[in-house]
Design an enzyme around this catalytic site. Structure first.
Site: not given
Length: 544
Positions: A304, A359, A391, A421, A478
């Site tokens: 990520e 993101n 995300e 997310d 996560e």
């Protein structure tokens, strides 16, 4: 300026006429008081002069009478003119100092009034309380109901403030939906100020009926006091304004006193904004990468991308210190695209099976050209769309679901995967899972990190996992910080996981070394990248 001098000259001339005619009238009154003696003498003289000369004397008397009547009329006219001009001058001064919509003072006149309050406070050993009142949601009222309703709301607000304030308070409208009020208070009785602020906030939070239109807003109020090292108008208003913005950040619909930490926070925020404007084009914002691991096989699945600020003086700065400021000042899109470009160029040389997650902020999802911009970036960097996962948080979807569907659909058509997310943090809706073509759900770290300590967290993780399985969606957990959490997750389901247990986020050169150690760097990197550029170009042309 010339017209002002002209008005002054006219007023002085009218005043001089007024004085002269006043003297004439005074003389007439004196004459009238002793007139009977004068008339007796005139009568005797006319008798002696005879008929011919008597006509002359009578004519002169009539002329004198006419002039006297004219003088009285002129006196009356000049007096009325002076009164009207004085009233017009007062009206002009009023228009120059007040807001025509609400009748409150404007910013300049309010400053003068507060100066007088400060002088009075010094003489009476009192303090001045300054409040900035901002209407939350006023723009929405204008957009939904029109500007006439917005104007009615401003008038109603001004009326409410007048009723709420002490007798000798001063108030002004200093912005579109922003008011400022100030009044004297006993420095030992700050509770009186708070009572007034509480009433304002409470009353403005109730619905208004404005000519048949029902509206609802709230108010954020910031308060400053002159006896706390704030003895001039500018500093008083500035601190009240800082406190008002702090009230907004705390959730709106409340009042907040100014304190020194707010000013320090504002200075820090302004320094951050200046750093963003300088640092984004200078390349100071760089990608870091956090490992994503398949918990079933233990193999590295991808990374990520996380933004970091390589500050020239402070070193590496984490996103919590600059992302919110970038969103507020409209720089988040430039920041995101800059960091993504660097990440795509770095990830282009990894093993083709490794994915990259990025993101997207809520403000970026309001851009109807976002999909085209991202696809152009993929084409220019040669990074494969099939290896990219975008995300988004569910809060992004509430303002314009239709636009979000269009953007996500465009990205999906190019082979990009979409992940939801922070699932489970309060916005989760099954309707969004049904309306949008998600490929993955990411369980928020707050639930994962406490899965072994909090039964509620464990129940939520299990429920999300079963929901994802029923919808045939992949799941990423996560916040995996130790082996116990990893073991618990393995017992529940099949996950891709990330967290400090697998390593902290690292820069691109460290990823390169890590992949080299694991033999995950293709030898024929250049030829493969070239093929990807061609494939991306063909895909984009087909999409058009």
């Amino acid at each position: 300026m010339a017209s002002m001098f002209s008005r002054d000259r006219q007023q002085r001339r009218a005043g001089a006429d007024f004085i002269i005619i006043g003297i004439a009238v005074l003389s007439l009154l004196t004459l009238a008081a002793s007139g009977h003696h004068y008339l007796d003498g005139v009568k005797a003289q006319v008798t002696r002069l005879g008929a011919d000369n008597s006509n002359l004397v009578i004519g002169l008397l009539l002329l004198n009478l006419a002039l006297t009547i004219y003088g009285v009329r002129r006196y009356s006219d000049v007096r009325r003119e002076v009164i009207e001009r004085a009233a017009a001058e007062r009206g002009t001064q009023t228009l120059a100092s007040t807001d025509p919509l609400t009748g409150f003072l404007n910013r300049r006149a309010l400053g003068d009034a507060i100066k007088e309050l400060l002088l009075t406070a010094a003489r009476r050993r009192r303090a001045v309380s300054m409040m900035i009142v901002d209407l939350d949601g006023f723009k929405t009222i204008n957009d939904v109901h029109g500007h006439l309703t917005g104007d009615n709301l401003l008038r109603a607000t001004a009326d409410l403030l007048q009723k709420a304030l002490p007798a000798h308070a001063v108030g002004g409208r200093i912005g579109a939906d922003e008011f400022a009020v100030a009044f004297l208070f006993d420095p030992d009785m700050a509770s009186e100020v708070e009572a007034t602020a509480h009433y304002i906030v409470e009353r403005l939070g109730k619905p208004f009926d404005l000519a048949g239109v029902h509206t609802h807003v709230s108010a954020s109020v910031g308060i400053a006091r002159s006896d706390h090292d704030c003895g001039n108008v500018d500093s008083l208003m500035r601190r009240a304004d800082i406190a008002m913005h702090a009230a907004k950040k705390l959730g709106r619909g409340r009042f907040t006193w100014f304190d020194g930490s707010m000013e320090r926070e504002l200075r820090s925020r302004n320094a951050t904004e200046a750093g963003l404007r300088r640092g984004i084009p200078a390349g100071e914002f760089i990608p870091y990468f956090e490992q994503q691991v398949d918990l079933v096989t233990g193999s590295l699945h991808g990374f990520e991308m996380l933004a970091r600020w390589q500050h020239p003086e402070r070193g590496i700065v984490v996103p919590d210190e600059f992302i919110s400021v970038a969103e507020e000042c409209g720089l988040i899109a430039d920041l995101s695209m800059s960091v993504m470009r660097q990440a795509f160029e770095a990830a282009r040389g990894w093993d083709p099976h490794l994915t990259l997650s990025v993101n997207i902020s809520p403000s970026q999802l309001k851009d109807p050209w976002l999909a085209q911009k991202m696809l152009k970036l993929l084409l220019e960097t040669g990074f494969s769309a099939e290896r990219l996962e975008v995300e988004i948080t569910e809060s992004c979807l509430f303002e314009n679901l239709g636009l979000a569907q269009s953007i996500i659909g465009s990205l999906k058509n190019q082979g990009i995967r979409i992940a939801l997310d922070d699932f489970g943090t309060g916005y989760s809706s099954l309707a969004h899972l049904r309306a949008l073509p998600f490929d993955r759900i990411k369980i928020d770290r707050s639930f994962v990190s406490s899965i072994n300590d909090n039964p509620d967290s464990a129940a939520i993780v299990i429920a999300i996992t079963r929901l994802a399985e029923s919808l045939n969606l992949a799941v990423t957990a996560e916040g995996i910080e130790d082996e116990l959490i990893e073991a618990r997750l393995r017992a529940i389901g099949s996950y891709k996981g990330q967290g400090w247990k697998f390593g902290r986020p690292i820069p691109a050169d460290a990823v390169q070394r890590l992949l080299a150690e694991r033999n995950l760097l293709p030898v024929a990197r250049g030829g493969e990248a070239s093929r990807r550029r061609v494939n991306n170009r063909d895909r984009l042309q087909q999409g058009r």
